[in-house]
Design a protein around this motif. Structure first.
Motif, PDB file in Angstrom:
ATOM      1  N   ASN A   1     -15.371 -23.198 -30.267  1.00  0.00           N
ATOM      2  CA  ASN A   1     -15.871 -23.527 -31.143  1.00  0.00           C
ATOM      3  C   ASN A   1     -15.271 -24.841 -30.949  1.00  0.00           C
ATOM      4  O   ASN A   1     -15.080 -25.945 -32.027  1.00  0.00           O
ATOM      5  N   GLN A   9     -12.955 -26.405 -29.610  1.00  0.00           N
ATOM      6  CA  GLN A   9     -13.666 -28.098 -28.091  1.00  0.00           C
ATOM      7  C   GLN A   9     -14.655 -28.818 -28.678  1.00  0.00           C
ATOM      8  O   GLN A   9     -15.188 -29.765 -29.041  1.00  0.00           O
ATOM      9  N   HIS A  10     -15.904 -27.648 -29.238  1.00  0.00           N
ATOM     10  CA  HIS A  10     -17.018 -28.242 -29.868  1.00  0.00           C
ATOM     11  C   HIS A  10     -16.792 -28.906 -31.378  1.00  0.00           C
ATOM     12  O   HIS A  10     -16.877 -30.128 -31.426  1.00  0.00           O
ATOM     13  N   ARG A  11     -15.864 -28.219 -32.021  1.00  0.00           N
ATOM     14  CA  ARG A  11     -15.166 -29.843 -33.134  1.00  0.00           C
ATOM     15  C   ARG A  11     -14.868 -30.946 -32.703  1.00  0.00           C
ATOM     16  O   ARG A  11     -14.802 -31.604 -33.452  1.00  0.00           O
ATOM     17  N   LYS A  12     -13.873 -30.991 -31.880  1.00  0.00           N
ATOM     18  CA  LYS A  12     -13.059 -31.717 -31.175  1.00  0.00           C
ATOM     19  C   LYS A  12     -14.131 -32.756 -30.404  1.00  0.00           C
ATOM     20  O   LYS A  12     -13.642 -33.595 -30.966  1.00  0.00           O
ATOM     21  N   GLN A  13     -15.341 -33.070 -29.964  1.00  0.00           N
ATOM     22  CA  GLN A  13     -15.943 -33.396 -29.635  1.00  0.00           C
ATOM     23  C   GLN A  13     -16.594 -34.361 -30.469  1.00  0.00           C
ATOM     24  O   GLN A  13     -17.089 -35.424 -31.020  1.00  0.00           O
ATOM     25  N   GLN A  14     -16.980 -33.168 -31.648  1.00  0.00           N
ATOM     26  CA  GLN A  14     -17.792 -34.485 -33.275  1.00  0.00           C
ATOM     27  C   GLN A  14     -17.323 -35.116 -33.416  1.00  0.00           C
ATOM     28  O   GLN A  14     -17.817 -35.504 -33.954  1.00  0.00           O
ATOM     29  N   LEU A  15     -16.205 -34.510 -33.761  1.00  0.00           N
ATOM     30  CA  LEU A  15     -15.459 -35.314 -34.288  1.00  0.00           C
ATOM     31  C   LEU A  15     -15.545 -36.596 -33.559  1.00  0.00           C
ATOM     32  O   LEU A  15     -14.965 -37.529 -34.600  1.00  0.00           O
ATOM     33  N   GLU A  16     -14.411 -36.086 -32.324  1.00  0.00           N
ATOM     34  CA  GLU A  16     -14.500 -37.778 -31.406  1.00  0.00           C
ATOM     35  C   GLU A  16     -15.582 -38.532 -31.733  1.00  0.00           C
ATOM     36  O   GLU A  16     -15.996 -40.082 -31.551  1.00  0.00           O
ATOM     37  N   LYS A  17     -16.702 -37.969 -31.509  1.00  0.00           N
ATOM     38  CA  LYS A  17     -18.074 -38.896 -32.337  1.00  0.00           C
ATOM     39  C   LYS A  17     -18.665 -39.375 -33.203  1.00  0.00           C
ATOM     40  O   LYS A  17     -18.786 -41.053 -32.839  1.00  0.00           O
ATOM     41  N   LEU A  18     -17.366 -38.652 -34.402  1.00  0.00           N
ATOM     42  CA  LEU A  18     -17.889 -39.494 -35.380  1.00  0.00           C
ATOM     43  C   LEU A  18     -16.671 -40.561 -35.750  1.00  0.00           C
ATOM     44  O   LEU A  18     -17.177 -41.795 -36.162  1.00  0.00           O
ATOM     45  N   SER A  19     -15.808 -40.350 -34.692  1.00  0.00           N
ATOM     46  CA  SER A  19     -14.660 -41.807 -35.216  1.00  0.00           C
ATOM     47  C   SER A  19     -14.978 -42.926 -34.258  1.00  0.00           C
ATOM     48  O   SER A  19     -15.417 -43.635 -34.385  1.00  0.00           O
TER      49      SER A  19
END
Length: 128
Positions: A98, A100-110
Motif C-alpha cells: 500500500n 509503495q502504491h501511494r508513493k508511486q501515485q504521488l510521484e505520478k501526480l507530482s
C-alpha cells in the motif's frame, strides 16, 4: 463488509494455494523417486483445476487415494510450518505494498503538476 465471509474466502484461497504447493512438492519428490507416477500426476493435474484445492483432492481421491493422502499430508505440514509467521507477514506485506502504491501515485501526480505548467508555457510561446 462481512468480516467472517472475508475470512472464510481468504481461508479457502490459502487452502487451495497450499494444495497447489503440496502437489508441486510431491511432483518434485516423485520425479526423483518414481518418474512414471510423477508423469501420471502431472497429467492428472493438467486435466483437473487445482484452483479449488478441495475439488482437486476429491477428484484425486477417486483416482489415487495414496497420492491424495500424500498431498494432504504435505499440505498439512506446509500450513504447520508457515502458520505462526503468516498473519504478521501478510499484514506487513499489505502495509508495504500500500505504501509503495501511494508513493508511486504521488510521484505520478507530482510529475503531472510539474509538466503541466511547462506545456502551458510552450503553447503560449508558440502563439507569440
Amino acid at each position: 463488509m462481512d468480516r467472517k465471509q472475508v475470512a472464510k474466502a481468504t481461508t479457502k484461497v490459502i487452502s487451495s494455494y497450499l494444495t497447489y504447493q503440496a502437489v508441486q512438492t510431491v511432483l518434485a519428490q516423485l520425479t526423483e523417486t518414481n518418474p512414471p507416477l510423477a508423469l501420471w500426476l502431472r497429467s492428472f493435474s493438467g486435466r483437473k483445476i487445482v484452483q479449488d484445492g478441495e475439488v482437486y483432492l476429491l477428484a484425486l481421491l477417486a483416482e489415487s487415494q495414496e497420492l491424495a493422502f500424500r498431498i494432504m499430508t504435505v499440505r498439512k505440514q506446509l500450513v504447520e510450518d508457515i502458520m505462526d509467521d503468516l498473519p504478521e507477514m501478510v499484514f506487513y506485506e499489505i502495509e508495504h505494498q500500500n505504501s509503495q502504491h501511494r508513493k508511486q501515485q504521488l510521484e505520478k501526480l507530482s510529475q503531472l503538476s510539474i509538466t503541466e505548467p511547462n506545456s502551458h508555457l510552450e503553447s503560449s510561446s508558440e502563439q507569440l
